[in-house]
Scaffold this motif. Structure first.
Motif, PDB file in Angstrom:
ATOM      1  N   GLY A 332       0.821  -1.211   0.000  1.00 17.39           N
ATOM      2  CA  GLY A 332       0.000   0.000   0.000  1.00 17.39           C
ATOM      3  C   GLY A 332       0.849   1.252   0.000  1.00 17.39           C
ATOM      4  O   GLY A 332       0.619   2.183  -0.780  1.00 17.39           O
ATOM      5  N   THR A 333       1.872   1.265   0.865  1.00 18.97           N
ATOM      6  CA  THR A 333       2.710   2.457   0.974  1.00 18.97           C
ATOM      7  C   THR A 333       3.474   2.718  -0.314  1.00 18.97           C
ATOM      8  O   THR A 333       3.537   3.851  -0.793  1.00 18.97           O
ATOM      9  CB  THR A 333       3.696   2.281   2.147  1.00 18.97           C
ATOM     10  N   VAL A 334       4.017   1.638  -0.882  1.00 18.67           N
ATOM     11  CA  VAL A 334       4.792   1.812  -2.123  1.00 18.67           C
ATOM     12  C   VAL A 334       3.901   2.320  -3.244  1.00 18.67           C
ATOM     13  O   VAL A 334       4.274   3.209  -4.014  1.00 18.67           O
ATOM     14  CB  VAL A 334       5.485   0.479  -2.510  1.00 18.67           C
ATOM     15  N   MET A 335       2.654   1.774  -3.296  1.00 19.03           N
ATOM     16  CA  MET A 335       1.739   2.227  -4.342  1.00 19.03           C
ATOM     17  C   MET A 335       1.391   3.700  -4.149  1.00 19.03           C
ATOM     18  O   MET A 335       1.299   4.459  -5.118  1.00 19.03           O
ATOM     19  CB  MET A 335       0.483   1.374  -4.352  1.00 19.03           C
ATOM     20  N   LEU A 336       1.214   4.113  -2.902  1.00 19.19           N
ATOM     21  CA  LEU A 336       0.904   5.516  -2.600  1.00 19.19           C
ATOM     22  C   LEU A 336       2.044   6.413  -3.045  1.00 19.19           C
ATOM     23  O   LEU A 336       1.831   7.446  -3.708  1.00 19.19           O
ATOM     24  CB  LEU A 336       0.669   5.677  -1.095  1.00 19.19           C
ATOM     25  N   ILE A 337       3.281   6.016  -2.721  1.00 20.23           N
ATOM     26  CA  ILE A 337       4.446   6.820  -3.108  1.00 20.23           C
ATOM     27  C   ILE A 337       4.521   6.920  -4.631  1.00 20.23           C
ATOM     28  O   ILE A 337       4.791   7.984  -5.192  1.00 20.23           O
ATOM     29  CB  ILE A 337       5.732   6.190  -2.529  1.00 20.23           C
ATOM     30  N   LYS A 338       4.191   5.809  -5.289  1.00 20.98           N
ATOM     31  CA  LYS A 338       4.231   5.806  -6.747  1.00 20.98           C
ATOM     32  C   LYS A 338       3.214   6.795  -7.326  1.00 20.98           C
ATOM     33  O   LYS A 338       3.521   7.552  -8.252  1.00 20.98           O
ATOM     34  CB  LYS A 338       3.946   4.383  -7.255  1.00 20.98           C
ATOM     35  N   TYR A 339       2.005   6.837  -6.766  1.00 21.56           N
ATOM     36  CA  TYR A 339       0.991   7.764  -7.242  1.00 21.56           C
ATOM     37  C   TYR A 339       1.416   9.207  -7.009  1.00 21.56           C
ATOM     38  O   TYR A 339       1.203  10.085  -7.829  1.00 21.56           O
ATOM     39  CB  TYR A 339      -0.345   7.539  -6.519  1.00 21.56           C
ATOM     40  N   GLN A 340       2.021   9.453  -5.840  1.00 23.88           N
ATOM     41  CA  GLN A 340       2.356  10.811  -5.456  1.00 23.88           C
ATOM     42  C   GLN A 340       3.471  11.391  -6.310  1.00 23.88           C
ATOM     43  O   GLN A 340       3.411  12.530  -6.735  1.00 23.88           O
ATOM     44  CB  GLN A 340       2.794  10.842  -3.983  1.00 23.88           C
ATOM     45  N   PHE A 341       4.491  10.592  -6.577  1.00 23.99           N
ATOM     46  CA  PHE A 341       5.702  11.167  -7.167  1.00 23.99           C
ATOM     47  C   PHE A 341       5.932  10.782  -8.617  1.00 23.99           C
ATOM     48  O   PHE A 341       6.703  11.416  -9.297  1.00 23.99           O
ATOM     49  CB  PHE A 341       6.914  10.772  -6.320  1.00 23.99           C
TER      50      PHE A 341
ATOM     51  N   VAL B 106      -4.923   4.518   2.211  1.00 20.64           N
ATOM     52  CA  VAL B 106      -3.782   3.901   2.889  1.00 20.64           C
ATOM     53  C   VAL B 106      -3.864   4.137   4.389  1.00 20.64           C
ATOM     54  O   VAL B 106      -3.618   3.218   5.180  1.00 20.64           O
ATOM     55  CB  VAL B 106      -2.458   4.447   2.304  1.00 20.64           C
ATOM     56  N   VAL B 107      -4.242   5.347   4.792  1.00 18.65           N
ATOM     57  CA  VAL B 107      -4.317   5.625   6.231  1.00 18.65           C
ATOM     58  C   VAL B 107      -5.394   4.775   6.884  1.00 18.65           C
ATOM     59  O   VAL B 107      -5.180   4.161   7.936  1.00 18.65           O
ATOM     60  CB  VAL B 107      -4.583   7.139   6.460  1.00 18.65           C
ATOM     61  N   GLU B 108      -6.543   4.676   6.207  1.00 15.74           N
ATOM     62  CA  GLU B 108      -7.624   3.846   6.752  1.00 15.74           C
ATOM     63  C   GLU B 108      -7.182   2.401   6.891  1.00 15.74           C
ATOM     64  O   GLU B 108      -7.407   1.753   7.911  1.00 15.74           O
ATOM     65  CB  GLU B 108      -8.832   3.910   5.822  1.00 15.74           C
ATOM     66  N   MET B 109      -6.483   1.914   5.853  1.00 11.32           N
ATOM     67  CA  MET B 109      -6.021   0.529   5.871  1.00 11.32           C
ATOM     68  C   MET B 109      -5.017   0.324   6.991  1.00 11.32           C
ATOM     69  O   MET B 109      -5.051  -0.687   7.687  1.00 11.32           O
ATOM     70  CB  MET B 109      -5.408   0.198   4.513  1.00 11.32           C
TER      71      MET B 109
END
Lengths: 343, 164
Positions: A332-341, B106-109
């Protein structure tokens, strides 16, 4: 209507036949592989290289007398192996064996049902499979069978959670629970194994546990439990239990290669012009992957010793589940970073 | 549509019927051709080859029974995670919410998984994931053994032991 129905029935018969033949020859392959690993020859009397051995075994299951113990619960005793077999067969309905074949103007999908919750369906059917062993072990009124059945159920529910969690990280990346969609997104060499190696490791371990294969074959541990959950079974009902195990191996190999190793996708598939040729080669590639995993199941069986019951629980709950949870968080975190940057 | 197509779930139903038909066929054919000569000795329970003592349908302590309860909890939470995972990466939702969707999801998860992990940690701490070793009971002998007398002697001489 008639043509479509006929197509589907034809495909269903083919899928049944292929699963049964592969399971049948897995029994021979298992004996040959174990013989190879232990420096023996293996079965070689029935037919060339023992190729008729599984047929001989099958015929034997039909001709042997069937004993139902008088103290057993008769209905449950028959129901147990039937549930095991039906659930083992049911899973193959959602596996995409290939893309499409076009002939005489019609497109025929090489998948029986592309439902949008494919992977959840597999997961649910596998969970029903535990009833087959539970009911059979309890219904035969044998203390060792009951212990085997209890072990089977506790190990299956423990490893199911880790399995589900490892699937979730794949679903997050794909955005779909349909197996057809998951496979078609891994076009060419873009396989999920390169993004989810930890997920694959967890899924593979859990698949071994769900199939009751060594090192997780405690339910039929012959050193402690006589024959395990199928001690009291004979004739065709024993055959159904043994057979369903091999079908389960086949199906879980198929799911593993579909989810993590690209299914029918193969490198340089875009350079072949004819779509029919691509999908035919794809089917062969898919089966090559499946056969490799079936071999892997056997390889592990004759290499790794069996776990103790508490070690099995420890591995499931204290290592695999936290690892799978961490895998989801990291994905999840890696996917979020990918979307952001990177968007 | 002129010809109504069978839905995907209809195909699965067809497949299940096929499976049931296959089982019935195999068991029926087997019944037709195999011999059937039961006798009383043959129909007893095999168990381990010895004559079975008692009934298997008795109450006993299956280890790790608490795990079944923890499993239920986890399984329900897993079902909640599945729909979340499908909508997590949807591009339209991200675009509509001005990139806030991914962060929120992500935060919710993270919160959800934290609670899940807390439950696991609790079961772990309580020792439900370990093999429960039975408490050792010292064997009692069938004589008129009086523990209080021995305790008296122990008390008396332990003082000396402490002095030395």
């Amino acid at each position: 209507m008639e043509i479509l129905l006929f197509d589907k029935i034809f495909l269903i018969v083919i899928v049944f036949a292929v699963s049964l033949v592969i399971a049948l020859y897995s029994t021979l392959a298992e004996r040959k592989v174990s013989a190879f690993l232990q420096d023996r020859i293996g079965p070689n009397r029935a037919g060339t290289f023992g190729l008729l051995q599984p047929v001989a075994d099958g015929v034997k299951f039909f001709f042997k007398e069937d004993i139902i113990p008088s103290h057993a619960d008769k209905a449950l005793y028959i129901l147990g192996p039937s549930i095991s077999m039906i659930t083992a067969l049911m899973t193959s309905a959602v596996i995409p064996w290939g893309t499409y074949i076009t002939f005489s103007g019609r497109q025929v999908a090489m998948q029986i049902a592309d439902i949008n919750i494919g992977i959840l369906y597999v997961f649910a059917v596998v969970s029903i499979g535990v009833y087959g062993i539970m009911i059979g072990g309890w219904g035969s009124n044998n203390k060792f069978s009951l212990l085997g059945a209890l072990r089977a159920s506790s190990q299956m529910i423990s490893y199911e959670i880790a399995m589900g969690l490892s699937i979730i990280s794949i679903v997050m990346m794909t955005g779909s629970m349909s197996l057809g969609e998951i496979v078609s997104q891994q076009h060419g060499m873009d396989w999920n194994i390169f993004y989810q190696p930890v997920g694959f490791l967890i899924f593979c371990t859990c698949a071994f546990a769900e199939c009751n294969r060594t090192p997780f074959d405690l339910p039929e541990c012959e050193a402690e439990l006589v024959g395990g959950y199928h001690t009291e079974y004979s004739s065709m009902k024993l055959g159904l239990y043994l057979f369903s195990e091999y079908i389960n191996i086949f199906i879980s190999s198929a799911i593993m290669s579909a989810m993590f190793f690209g299914g029918y996708n193969f490198p340089f598939m875009d350079q072949i012009a004819s779509p029919n040729l691509v999908s035919i080669i794809g089917v062969f590639v898919f089966f090559a992957k499946i056969i490799f995993f079936i071999f892997f199941f056997m390889w592990v069986r004759w290499t790794i010793p069996r776990f103790r019951y508490d070690q099995l629980m420890k591995l499931g709950w204290k290592y695999l589940i936290p690892l799978a949870l961490a895998n989801i968080v990291i994905t999840g975190t890696v996917m979020l970073i990918k979307y952001q940057f990177f968007n | 549509m002129e010809h109504p197509e069978i839905s995907a779930f209809g195909n699965i139903l067809l497949f299940i019927f096929g499976g049931i038909l296959f089982i019935c066929l195999v068991l029926f054919v087997g019944r037709l051709i195999r011999p059937r000569r039961p006798n009383e000795e043959k129909n007893t329970i095999y168990e381990s080859g010895e004559e079975a003592v008692g009934n298997a349908w008795a109450a006993f302590n299956p280890r790790f029974y608490v795990i079944a309860l923890v499993f239920l909890l986890f399984e329900v939470e897993l079902v909640f995670l599945f729909p979340w995972a499908t909508v997590f990466g949807q591009q339209e939702l991200i675009n509509e919410t001005n990139d806030n969707w991914a962060k929120l999801a992500v935060v919710e998860m993270l919160m959800f998984i934290f609670i899940l992990a807390l439950g696991l940690a609790y079961a772990w701490k309580k020792g439900f994931l370990d093999w429960q070793k039975p408490a050792t009971v010292s064997p009692t002998v069938g004589n008129s053994f009086r523990k209080d007398l021995y305790d008296k002697v122990n008390d008396k001489y332990s003082t000396i032991k402490n002095n030395s």
